[in-house]
Structures are given as C-alpha cells and as structure tokens.
Design an enzyme around this catalytic site. Structure first.
Site, short mmCIF file in Angstrom:
data_model
loop_
_atom_site.label_atom_id
_atom_site.label_comp_id
_atom_site.label_asym_id
_atom_site.label_seq_id
_atom_site.Cartn_x
_atom_site.Cartn_y
_atom_site.Cartn_z
N ASP A 98 -1.79 10.94 -2.48
CA ASP A 98 -2.12 9.85 -3.42
C ASP A 98 -2.36 10.37 -4.83
OD1 ASP A 98 -2.92 8.71 -0.63
OD2 ASP A 98 -2.60 7.03 -2.00
N ARG A 138 0.85 -1.18 0.00
CA ARG A 138 0.00 0.00 0.00
C ARG A 138 0.90 1.24 0.00
NH1 ARG A 138 1.78 1.83 3.98
NH2 ARG A 138 0.70 3.78 3.54
O1 MRU Z 1 -4.73 3.31 1.74
P1 MRU Z 1 -3.25 3.51 1.72
O2 MRU Z 1 -2.57 3.00 2.95
O3 MRU Z 1 -2.63 2.98 0.44
O4 MRU Z 1 -3.07 5.09 1.71
C1 MRU Z 1 -1.80 5.63 1.72
C2 MRU Z 1 -1.78 7.10 1.89
O5 MRU Z 1 -2.79 7.74 1.92
C3 MRU Z 1 -0.44 7.76 1.94
O6 MRU Z 1 -0.47 8.88 2.74
C4 MRU Z 1 -0.04 8.18 0.52
O7 MRU Z 1 -0.17 7.10 -0.37
C5 MRU Z 1 1.34 8.70 0.46
S1 MRU Z 1 2.53 7.38 0.59
C6 MRU Z 1 4.06 8.02 0.30
#
Ligand code: MRU
Length: 358
Positions: free
Chosen positions: A246, A54
């Site tokens: 993201d 993730r």
């Molecule tokens: O649902 P996730 O754990 O994949 O979400 C991750 C995030 O929101 C992070 O803050 C984002 O991807 C930045 S990672 C460098």
C-alpha cells in the site's frame, strides 16, 4: 508472454463508461457480482471509504475518475470552478490514509489541472488523464508479472507452492494484479503447484476475493487461516511469499495488509523467499521510514462481528488494518521500473530515477 498475459485478464472491477464510474462491489463478492454506478465525486469517496473499491492502485484509479466527475459538476455549476474543486480533492484525500496511490493519483490530476491551457477542453483533458492512469497501471501489472516470474524461475524453478496475503489481484488494480499478476504468469509458465491464500482477517480479502480470482482462472488454491502460515511454511513446502503493498517508504519498508509483517518474519525463519510486487505509484520517497506511515484503523465491529453476527462483546477491539514490514525482511521488490534485491535507501533512490521498462 505479453499476449498470453493479456488473454488471462478475466476479472475487472473498474470501468469508465458513458461518463460514469462503474465499480464491482467487493463487499458482496464472491456470492454476488453486483456493479454500482457513480456519477458524483462524493459518492465515489463514500465507495472508497466503505471499500466497495479497495486495493491501493484501484483506489487511486477510482479517485482519478472521481476528479473527472467533480470537474464536470463544478464546470456545470459555473463560477470559480477550479477553486470549488479543491473541496472535492480534500474529500477524496480524506477517505483512506495508508495507500499512497490515492494521493499519487490526486496529485497527478491536480498537476494536470494546473497545466490546462486556455484552449483546452478541461473535461476532455482530465478524462484523458484518468484513463491514462488506469491504462498505465494495467501496463505496469504486465511488466511486473514478467519480472516476477523470472525471479521465480531463476531462484527456484519447477513447481512452486506459493503463499499470498490479502488481495493484490485484478480486483485491487487496473489490470490483472500485482502479486496475483506474478502468480498468474507463473501459472501460465507451469511453475505453480498450489497457491495458499491467507483468509486475511478481518475483512477476508483472501478467502472472499483472492480465492475467487484464482479459482476463476483455474489456479489451484487453498484457503488457510492467517495463523496457519508458519505451520504451512514448515510442512507444505512453501517456497515464496508474494504480496502487494500500500505504501513503500524511501528505505524499502513496506506497508501492506495487517499480517504481512508476521509473514515476513516467518518466511525468514523458514528460508522462504519474500517478494513484494507494486507499481512505482506505491513508492513514497517523501516517507523516510515505514514507521512514519499512517496505518489505518477501522471500526471495531469488523473484528467483533462476523457476517453481521456478534462474536465477542463488552470488550475493546484494536483493528489496525495495515502493518509495516521492515526492508531487511524483504528479498525482492518488483516494480514496473525494475527489481530491487534486498532493498535499502540507495537502491530505492536509484530505482526511482529509472524509466518504466515497457
Ligand atoms: O484494505 P485493502 O483491502 O484496501 O488493502 C489492500 C492491500 O493491503 C493490498 O495488499 C494492497 O493494496 C496491494 S493491492 C495490489
């Protein structure tokens, strides 16, 4: 500083070895450090969907390696392997909708595929492209860490109490992190008093992953409930909120883990600076505003259950896992191409025309 930063890279979550993708299973951290090996694109797609891997950049890197696995399988099957590969691209693209790094990496792999020459060895070329994506994310982390720490020094100096949300660290990237990269660099410079890690309901990326990463590095970290953020800003001398992203729209709006938006509102009210750290692969210039970004909603059970135990029942649950922070609540966006101060559409367009700094 680069050497010091490289020496500080302790945690890795993605490895490409012996023609297979190896992922540290983030669902069971911090109590189990369990590596899983993947040999097919379909299995990697499932790992992304189920969040074995993730974090926006990490998802993109895993997808790039999955394309390599797909190329190998389609070549072995013979026939029109390029046509057959489209199915794999579609499967990978359908895993998670919000992090644009996934689509960015798939586009890069598709583009490389389209440029293959007759004399090329397709598998070797595609593998080199995936390794390149992985390596350049690591490099981007190093550049952003240096840029971010300069901001902290310039705008505050001395010991800082920082607040971060979700996990934007080594587990989420190909290097030692975006937001956590800046925090690690600030710690090396002796600028960090304490890091407050929001627990990040419902998946607990903050308490399970960020706290573990920081504690492993010996950085003072305190976990707090997401709902404690305003109180922390008022009472604990927080000077910066530092988060990842993201997807960043062309006007500077930022999609990130649910709860980021309310942190930005609270930060503005309390005069706390708000820094977003993300590589340019997270910027989607085709997305005019943040409101156009598809925000993933996950299963209600993530909210209604805790550790497999039912906490509420007989009710509906709304579980959006990302939100959008408007650009006008953001002080800085730090990328490997440079820093934007008070982002807007013109500054974003200018930034995207620049080359990487290192
Ligand atoms: O649902 P996730 O754990 O994949 O979400 C991750 C995030 O929101 C992070 O803050 C984002 O991807 C930045 S990672 C460098």
């Amino acid at each position: 500083m680069r050497e010091q930063l490289l020496a500080a890279e302790k945690v890795t979550a993605i490895a490409w070895r012996d023609g297979a993708l190896h992922l540290l299973d983030q669902r069971v951290l911090p109590f189990e450090e369990s590596w899983r090996s993947y040999h097919t694109a379909a299995d990697v797609a499932e790992a992304i969907r189920r969040m074995v891997v993730r974090g926006a950049p990490a998802i993109g890197i895993a997808a790039a390696y999955a394309v390599v696995l797909a190329v190998r399988a389609r070549l072995a099957a013979g026939g029109d392997w390029r046509a057959a590969l489209q199915e794999d691209f579609a499967l990978l693209a359908a895993t998670r909708p919000t992090a644009v790094n996934l689509f960015w990496a798939l586009n890069r792999m598709r583009d490389r595929l389209d440029r293959l020459k007759e004399r090329d060895d397709p598998l070797a070329v595609m593998e080199a492209e995936a390794v390149g994506i992985h390596q350049s994310d690591r490099e981007a982390n190093l550049t952003m860490a240096q840029l971010g720490v300069e901001l902290i020094r310039k705008h505050q100096g001395n010991l800082q109490n920082l607040l971060t949300h979700c996990n934007a660290g080594a587990l989420a990237t190909g290097g030692f992190g975006t937001a956590l990269g800046v925090i690690r660099a600030a710690h090396l410079e002796g600028l960090v008093g304490r890091v407050y890690a929001d627990e990040t309901r419902p998946w607990l990326q903050g308490s399970r992953l960020t706290a573990w990463e920081l504690a492993t590095d010996g950085i003072p970290v305190t976990v707090s409930a997401d709902s404690a953020a305003a109180h922390l800003m008022k009472t604990r001398g927080i000077t910066w909120v530092i988060v990842g992203a993201d997807r960043i729209a062309a006007n500077g709006d930022v999609a990130n883990k649910i709860g980021t938006y309310q942190l930005a509102v609270n930060a503005m009210h309390h005069g706390v600076r708000f820094m977003v750290v993300a590589p340019s692969s997270t910027i989607d210039m085709a997305m005019e505003h943040g409101d156009d970004i598809v925000l993933e909603e996950r299963d209600a059970s993530e909210l209604l259950e805790l550790g497999g135990q039912r906490m509420a029942g007989g009710v509906e649950a709304f579980n959006p896992v990302f939100d959008v922070t408007p650009a006008d609540l953001i002080d800085f966006i730090v990328t490997e191409k440079g820093v934007i101060d008070r982002p807007d559409a013109a500054k974003m367009a200018q930034l995207m025309c620049r080359k990487r700094l290192h």
